[in-house]
Design a protein around this motif. Structure first.
Motif, PDB file in Angstrom:
ATOM      1  N   ARG A 207     -42.897 -67.995  -2.706  1.00  0.00           N
ATOM      2  CA  ARG A 207     -42.083 -66.850  -2.174  1.00  0.00           C
ATOM      3  C   ARG A 207     -42.110 -66.411  -0.946  1.00  0.00           C
ATOM      4  O   ARG A 207     -43.159 -65.753  -0.790  1.00  0.00           O
ATOM      5  N   GLY A 208     -41.216 -66.864   0.139  1.00  0.00           N
ATOM      6  CA  GLY A 208     -41.331 -66.365   1.342  1.00  0.00           C
ATOM      7  C   GLY A 208     -42.478 -66.440   1.973  1.00  0.00           C
ATOM      8  O   GLY A 208     -43.089 -67.719   1.816  1.00  0.00           O
ATOM      9  N   ALA A 209     -42.869 -65.667   2.667  1.00  0.00           N
ATOM     10  CA  ALA A 209     -44.240 -65.900   3.541  1.00  0.00           C
ATOM     11  C   ALA A 209     -45.499 -65.246   2.584  1.00  0.00           C
ATOM     12  O   ALA A 209     -46.523 -65.193   3.151  1.00  0.00           O
ATOM     13  N   SER A 210     -45.216 -65.034   1.321  1.00  0.00           N
ATOM     14  CA  SER A 210     -46.459 -64.449   0.520  1.00  0.00           C
ATOM     15  C   SER A 210     -47.225 -65.649  -0.010  1.00  0.00           C
ATOM     16  O   SER A 210     -46.980 -66.979   0.180  1.00  0.00           O
ATOM     17  N   HIS A 211     -48.309 -65.340  -0.957  1.00  0.00           N
ATOM     18  CA  HIS A 211     -48.906 -66.461  -1.530  1.00  0.00           C
ATOM     19  C   HIS A 211     -48.759 -66.393  -3.158  1.00  0.00           C
ATOM     20  O   HIS A 211     -49.463 -66.559  -3.893  1.00  0.00           O
ATOM     21  N   LEU A 212     -47.571 -66.109  -3.249  1.00  0.00           N
ATOM     22  CA  LEU A 212     -46.903 -66.182  -4.746  1.00  0.00           C
ATOM     23  C   LEU A 212     -46.305 -67.272  -4.807  1.00  0.00           C
ATOM     24  O   LEU A 212     -45.512 -67.891  -4.124  1.00  0.00           O
ATOM     25  N   LEU A 213     -46.703 -67.966  -6.082  1.00  0.00           N
ATOM     26  CA  LEU A 213     -45.928 -69.392  -6.345  1.00  0.00           C
ATOM     27  C   LEU A 213     -45.204 -69.472  -7.684  1.00  0.00           C
ATOM     28  O   LEU A 213     -45.645 -68.956  -8.490  1.00  0.00           O
ATOM     29  N   ALA A 214     -44.127 -70.102  -7.658  1.00  0.00           N
ATOM     30  CA  ALA A 214     -43.648 -70.690  -9.166  1.00  0.00           C
ATOM     31  C   ALA A 214     -43.880 -72.160  -9.276  1.00  0.00           C
ATOM     32  O   ALA A 214     -43.511 -72.777  -8.461  1.00  0.00           O
ATOM     33  N   TYR A 215     -44.165 -72.290 -10.484  1.00  0.00           N
ATOM     34  CA  TYR A 215     -44.168 -73.772 -11.112  1.00  0.00           C
ATOM     35  C   TYR A 215     -43.723 -73.694 -12.421  1.00  0.00           C
ATOM     36  O   TYR A 215     -43.538 -72.604 -13.158  1.00  0.00           O
ATOM     37  N   ALA A 216     -43.346 -74.837 -12.903  1.00  0.00           N
ATOM     38  CA  ALA A 216     -42.505 -75.127 -14.234  1.00  0.00           C
ATOM     39  C   ALA A 216     -43.887 -75.682 -14.879  1.00  0.00           C
ATOM     40  O   ALA A 216     -44.535 -76.911 -14.554  1.00  0.00           O
ATOM     41  N   ALA A 217     -43.965 -75.386 -16.228  1.00  0.00           N
ATOM     42  CA  ALA A 217     -44.937 -76.029 -17.142  1.00  0.00           C
ATOM     43  C   ALA A 217     -44.103 -76.771 -18.062  1.00  0.00           C
ATOM     44  O   ALA A 217     -43.065 -77.051 -18.100  1.00  0.00           O
ATOM     45  N   ARG A 218     -44.909 -77.791 -18.537  1.00  0.00           N
ATOM     46  CA  ARG A 218     -44.358 -78.929 -19.302  1.00  0.00           C
ATOM     47  C   ARG A 218     -43.410 -78.223 -20.628  1.00  0.00           C
ATOM     48  O   ARG A 218     -42.291 -79.173 -21.257  1.00  0.00           O
ATOM     49  N   ASP A 219     -43.850 -77.175 -21.163  1.00  0.00           N
ATOM     50  CA  ASP A 219     -43.191 -76.677 -22.124  1.00  0.00           C
ATOM     51  C   ASP A 219     -41.597 -75.972 -21.890  1.00  0.00           C
ATOM     52  O   ASP A 219     -40.986 -75.498 -22.538  1.00  0.00           O
ATOM     53  N   GLY A 220     -41.284 -76.096 -20.414  1.00  0.00           N
ATOM     54  CA  GLY A 220     -39.953 -75.461 -19.980  1.00  0.00           C
ATOM     55  C   GLY A 220     -40.175 -74.003 -19.544  1.00  0.00           C
ATOM     56  O   GLY A 220     -39.329 -73.354 -19.078  1.00  0.00           O
ATOM     57  N   ARG A 221     -41.417 -73.418 -19.527  1.00  0.00           N
ATOM     58  CA  ARG A 221     -41.566 -71.910 -19.022  1.00  0.00           C
ATOM     59  C   ARG A 221     -41.874 -72.089 -17.361  1.00  0.00           C
ATOM     60  O   ARG A 221     -42.633 -73.131 -17.167  1.00  0.00           O
ATOM     61  N   VAL A 222     -41.364 -71.234 -16.817  1.00  0.00           N
ATOM     62  CA  VAL A 222     -41.647 -71.078 -15.363  1.00  0.00           C
ATOM     63  C   VAL A 222     -42.493 -69.957 -15.210  1.00  0.00           C
ATOM     64  O   VAL A 222     -42.335 -68.715 -15.686  1.00  0.00           O
ATOM     65  N   HIS A 223     -43.664 -70.023 -14.582  1.00  0.00           N
ATOM     66  CA  HIS A 223     -44.899 -69.289 -14.297  1.00  0.00           C
ATOM     67  C   HIS A 223     -44.689 -68.743 -12.793  1.00  0.00           C
ATOM     68  O   HIS A 223     -44.482 -69.445 -11.844  1.00  0.00           O
ATOM     69  N   VAL A 224     -44.827 -67.601 -12.508  1.00  0.00           N
ATOM     70  CA  VAL A 224     -44.823 -67.035 -11.218  1.00  0.00           C
ATOM     71  C   VAL A 224     -46.204 -66.175 -11.142  1.00  0.00           C
ATOM     72  O   VAL A 224     -46.789 -65.423 -11.770  1.00  0.00           O
ATOM     73  N   VAL A 225     -47.185 -66.933 -10.128  1.00  0.00           N
ATOM     74  CA  VAL A 225     -48.494 -66.468  -9.909  1.00  0.00           C
ATOM     75  C   VAL A 225     -49.009 -65.944  -8.559  1.00  0.00           C
ATOM     76  O   VAL A 225     -48.428 -66.529  -7.629  1.00  0.00           O
ATOM     77  N   ASP A 226     -50.026 -65.186  -8.500  1.00  0.00           N
ATOM     78  CA  ASP A 226     -50.514 -64.802  -7.155  1.00  0.00           C
ATOM     79  C   ASP A 226     -51.704 -65.482  -7.150  1.00  0.00           C
ATOM     80  O   ASP A 226     -52.745 -65.751  -7.949  1.00  0.00           O
TER      81      ASP A 226
END
Length: 397
Positions: A207-226
């Motif tokens: 996400r932009g210039a931050s260290h927030l990351l989105a990734y997809a798990a194998r079960d189809g959920r998308v996680h947004v993490v610091d």
């Protein structure tokens, strides 16, 4: 009779047979217009008289090769097209493009000069274009785009895929997949940590210039993490058919599926676009100033529409109609928008072309031909079509 009186008589009195000839001409024009070929927006957007003239010329001359050539020239003048170039001689906007071919990643400068960085499988830019991060089997490397020199590298026991470099000034991070695990490493190469397990084969998104990351798990959920805090901020429900993740300039998570484009703000979902059952969404690109461009593939017609939406957020902008930019045979994808937001780049494998479209309304199209051979010059038979991996500005310190 004076000269003026003679001129007026000639202008006012009909020539014998003039009315019948006019009627026959109108029937040809009307018939040709009714049976006209449906063409993209860039070919339709012109004054009505030119459209009718092009349609009439098509109906009258399409039976002969010379006539077809005339029609194509008329269409080019109506559409404002630029004829295709035999090679990628230059970029139409400032910056550099990263192209990944069977030979490896290439850096294309604005003047058209190209450098092969090495025998790497995948690559992407650092935020300001100072470096390129690439994968080579079980090895992750960062290289200088001007020289191809390796700055640092690390190795794993499993294949590395989809390296993506975050923003954040000088304090950057790189996320990548190693097997079914998601890893994050600092921009200087240390330390390397495992962020998640059992992830989907999909590139993560910063996400932009931050260290927030989105990734997809194998079960189809998308996680947004610091990433720095190692904490999860929010998670979506299961999303079928995930194809791509991205963030809009205002922080919305853009999720591309096989038939939908969804926007997420925390757990709140907005449906931006949905296509029919015979369609497949191939790609989406987020414009720097907002809005998205997406590729809509029609399986039945075997053709792709490139469509621009002015919206990449929820609210009243969802009411603004989409704009069709282009329609071409086969699949068109690998969408990338220039750093100044004025040009769209797309890959067209069926035509062996890279296409550059002037935005926001397509007033000019630049096409580069023979792309496979351009990026695999030593191959007797070029392999798969090269992939566009990003367009960044000129390198800044």
């Amino acid at each position: 009779m004076t000269e003026a009186e003679l001129r007026n008589r000639l202008l006012q009195d009909p020539v014998p047979g003039e009315q019948q000839a006019g009627q026959r001409t109108w029937e040809v024009v009307r018939s040709s217009y009714v049976s006209r070929e449906r063409v993209p927006w860039i070919e339709r957007h012109s004054r009505l008289v030119l459209v009718l003239a092009a349609a009439a010329a098509f109906g009258a001359a399409a039976v002969t090769p010379p006539g077809q050539a005339v029609v194509e020239r008329v269409r080019e003048s109506v559409a404002g097209r630029t004829p295709s170039e035999p090679a990628l001689l230059r970029l139409p906007a400032p910056g550099r493009v990263l192209v990944v071919s069977g030979s490896g990643p290439w850096v294309v400068q604005q003047d058209g000069s190209k450098r092969l960085l090495g025998d790497y499988d995948d690559a992407s830019w650092s935020p300001r274009g100072l470096f390129v991060v690439a994968s080579q089997g079980e090895r992750l490397v960062t290289v200088e785009p001007q020289s191809g020199d390796v700055r640092w590298s690390l190795s794993h026991t499993e294949p590395i895929r989809d390296p993506r470099w975050s923003g954040g000034g000088l304090d950057t991070r790189i996320a990548y997949r190693a097997g079914s695990s998601l890893h994050v490493v600092a921009g200087d190469g240390s330390p390397d940590v495992v962020l998640a397990q059992d992830i989907a084969p999909l590139a993560p998104a910063w996400r932009g210039a931050s260290h927030l990351l989105a990734y997809a798990a194998r079960d189809g959920r998308v996680h947004v993490v610091d990433v720095d805090a190692r904490s999860e901020l929010w998670t979506t429900p299961r999303i079928p058919g995930l194809r791509r993740l991205a963030f809009s300039p205002d922080g919305h998570l853009v999720v591309l599926t096989a038939r939908e484009i969804r926007l997420y703000r925390a757990r709140r979902r907005t449906l931006l676009e949905k296509v029919g059952r015979q369609h497949l969404l191939l790609d989406v690109a987020v414009a720097p100033g907002g809005g998205v461009v997406f590729a809509d593939y029609d399986r039945k017609a075997n053709a792709t529409d490139l469509v621009r939406s002015s919206c990449s957020t929820s609210g009243a902008c969802l009411l603004i109609p989409n704009t069709q930019l282009f329609r071409g045979a086969g699949r068109i994808g690998d969408l990338s928008i220039s750093p100044n937001g004025r040009w769209l780049l797309a890959g067209w494998p069926d035509a062996d072309q890279l296409l550059f479209f002037r935005l926001p309304r397509v007033g000019k199209v630049v096409a580069a031909d023979d792309v496979r051979r351009e990026f695999e010059p030593g191959a007797s038979t070029p392999r798969e079509f090269p992939r566009v991996a990003g367009w960044v500005g000129d390198a800044t310190s």
